[in-house]
Design an enzyme around this catalytic site. Structure first.
Site, PDB file in Angstrom:
ATOM      1  N   GLU A  96       0.819  -1.221   0.000  1.00 15.54           N
ATOM      2  CA  GLU A  96       0.000   0.000   0.000  1.00 15.54           C
ATOM      3  C   GLU A  96       0.855   1.273   0.000  1.00 15.54           C
ATOM      4  OE1 GLU A  96      -2.679   0.444   3.344  1.00 15.54           O
ATOM      5  OE2 GLU A  96      -3.547   2.276   2.543  1.00 15.54           O
ATOM      6  N   LYS A 102      -2.506  -2.024  -3.216  1.00 15.58           N
ATOM      7  CA  LYS A 102      -3.564  -1.179  -2.634  1.00 15.58           C
ATOM      8  C   LYS A 102      -3.168   0.285  -2.842  1.00 15.58           C
ATOM      9  CE  LYS A 102      -5.888  -0.135   1.729  1.00 15.58           C
ATOM     10  NZ  LYS A 102      -6.474  -0.665   2.938  1.00 15.58           N
ATOM     11  N   GLY A 150      -9.205   6.718   1.203  1.00 19.35           N
ATOM     12  CA  GLY A 150      -8.391   7.922   1.411  1.00 19.35           C
ATOM     13  C   GLY A 150      -9.104   9.162   1.910  1.00 19.35           C
ATOM     14  N   ARG A 168     -12.572   3.670   5.758  1.00 15.72           N
ATOM     15  CA  ARG A 168     -13.646   4.622   6.087  1.00 15.72           C
ATOM     16  C   ARG A 168     -14.856   4.514   5.165  1.00 15.72           C
ATOM     17  NH1 ARG A 168      -9.356   9.383   6.196  1.00 15.72           N
ATOM     18  NH2 ARG A 168      -8.295   7.766   5.015  1.00 15.72           N
TER      19      ARG A 168
HETATM   20  C1  5MM Z   1      -8.134   1.354   8.489  1.00 15.76           C
HETATM   21  O1  5MM Z   1      -7.042   2.254   8.599  1.00 15.76           O
HETATM   22  C2  5MM Z   1      -5.752   1.712   8.271  1.00 15.76           C
HETATM   23  C3  5MM Z   1      -4.778   1.955   9.374  1.00 15.76           C
HETATM   24  O2  5MM Z   1      -4.590   3.341   9.538  1.00 15.76           O
HETATM   25  P1  5MM Z   1      -3.688   3.919  10.746  1.00 15.76           P
HETATM   26  O3  5MM Z   1      -2.383   3.223  10.742  1.00 15.76           O
HETATM   27  O4  5MM Z   1      -3.590   5.389  10.418  1.00 15.76           O
HETATM   28  O5  5MM Z   1      -4.433   3.690  12.012  1.00 15.76           O
HETATM   29  C4  5MM Z   1      -5.289   2.308   6.921  1.00 15.76           C
HETATM   30  O6  5MM Z   1      -4.017   1.840   6.546  1.00 15.76           O
HETATM   31  C5  5MM Z   1      -6.278   1.912   5.888  1.00 15.76           C
HETATM   32  O7  5MM Z   1      -6.186   0.517   5.675  1.00 15.76           O
HETATM   33  C6  5MM Z   1      -6.049   2.620   4.567  1.00 15.76           C
HETATM   34  O8  5MM Z   1      -5.713   3.968   4.759  1.00 15.76           O
HETATM   35  C7  5MM Z   1      -7.321   2.538   3.773  1.00 15.76           C
HETATM   36  O9  5MM Z   1      -8.365   3.091   4.542  1.00 15.76           O
HETATM   37  P2  5MM Z   1      -9.271   4.222   3.897  1.00 15.76           P
HETATM   38  O10 5MM Z   1     -10.091   4.747   5.039  1.00 15.76           O
HETATM   39  O11 5MM Z   1      -8.329   5.239   3.322  1.00 15.76           O
HETATM   40  O12 5MM Z   1     -10.070   3.512   2.845  1.00 15.76           O
END
Ligand code: 5MM
Length: 337
Positions: free
Chosen positions: A178, A220, A262, A293
């Site tokens: 990712e 990702k 994101g 999210r």
């Molecule tokens: C779910 O959040 C993941 C972990 O984030 P932190 O390390 O900041 O707590 C994050 O890596 C997430 O898997 C990705 O950003 C994708 O999530 P979104 O919300 O961007 O789809």
């Protein structure tokens, strides 16, 4: 070799048309932030309740083939008192684990970031595997500013991602790679595309150097978007820019591209994914999701930390997952909302 058989089986269980990945691997500070919005304290009990709600949503396995967990959740029981990975697998959802230890500033490189966690990774992966994880996830984060991300940071981050992916494959866990170029800022869509292309080129070059088997990993990435403070882009514009970048950078051997959301609104992320799949012409990879999210937000707002709202929150999650399933086939319409 045993690890190849394991990796192939995991890819086969995860890469299915119309199914995606649910990212539920928020670290403790991030989940506390999400819970604060619904006036719920983040405790071991509330985090277990929320993640148990997600994983036991009836019918979720129809649209979701993998769930990314945080370390704590891997060792927790779901509400029906079986371990979370077993509860997920009861719906043919494969469990994975976030293995990075978060981002820090890259030394002597103002504005650039790097992710930590490589030390002792192989040993940790062996433990996670015993607890039921079959894939892993590692996120590198890139901001966009005038001189950021620097070429030096792009190369340093790519090296770390590739080292992580190689260790995962050696230990029999499929790596989700990712590299997230953030949408925060005032940049336009072309700047986001240029930064993402440079990042992804460096990542695939490093993966090649580290002998990572492209057929047995998942990418990702971010979609290509204008910065949050810039004007909004129509789904067709996002789709054109996103596909153009991916065609320049992602080898055909990669089986699946699972977008992060994101910080987009759930409806926006789904509409953009739909346009990407509508514009896709015989792309070699599946174009799916690994949303955090954009899958959880609506359900969280229904749940509000209350046991009596669990069923309705699960319905909200299932609906979001279904709408994204339609978007993976280019068949989503806003009227379905
Ligand atoms: C779910 O959040 C993941 C972990 O984030 P932190 O390390 O900041 O707590 C994050 O890596 C997430 O898997 C990705 O950003 C994708 O999530 P979104 O919300 O961007 O789809």
């Amino acid at each position: 070799m045993q690890y190849l058989t394991e990796l192939e089986a995991t890819i086969n269980d995860m890469v299915h048309p119309g199914r995606g990945i649910l990212a539920a691997d928020e670290s403790s500070p991030t989940i506390a932030k999400r819970f604060k919005v619904i006036n719920t304290e983040s405790t071991e009990k509330t985090r277990r309740a929320w993640r148990s709600l997600l994983v036991t949503t009836p019918g979720l396995g129809e649209y979701i083939s993998g769930i990314i967990l945080f370390e704590e959740t891997l060792c927790q029981k779901a509400d029906d008192s079986i371990m979370v990975p077993q509860a997920a697998w009861a719906q043919k959802i494969v469990s994975g684990i976030k293995v990075d230890k978060g981002k820090i500033p890259l030394a002597l490189s103002p504005g650039d970031l790097i992710t930590e966690g490589l030390d002792g990774l192989a040993e940790r992966l062996r433990d996670y595997k015993q607890q039921g994880a079959r894939f892993a996830k590692w996120r590198e984060v890139y901001s966009i500013e005038q001189h950021v991300p620097s070429q030096h940071a792009i190369e340093a981050n790519a090296e770390v991602l590739a080292r992580y992916a190689a260790v995962c494959q050696q230990e029999g866990l499929v790596p989700i790679v990712e590299p997230e170029v953030l949408m925060d800022g005032e940049h336009d869509i072309d700047r986001h595309a240029a930064a993402t292309e440079a990042v992804q080129q460096a990542v695939f070059s490093a993966l090649h150097r580290h002998h990572v088997i492209l057929e047995l990993m998942i990418l990702k990435p971010n979609m290509i978007l204008p910065g949050k403070s810039c004007r909004q882009a129509e789904p067709d514009e996002v789709a054109t820019a996103t596909l153009k970048t991916l065609r320049h950078t992602v080898p055909v051997a990669v089986p699946s591209i699972n977008f992060l959301s994101g910080g987009q609104e759930p409806e926006e992320a789904t509409a953009n994914l739909n346009a990407i799949n509508q514009q896709s012409t015989d792309e070699p990879w599946q174009l799916s999701i690994s949303f955090g999210r954009a899958l959880q937000q609506t359900a969280l707002q229904v749940w509000l930390g209350k046991p009596e709202n669990v069923t309705d929150a699960q319905k909200a999650l299932l609906k979001r997952a279904y709408l994204n399933h339609k978007a993976m086939q280019g068949q989503y319409q806003t009227s379905m909302e």
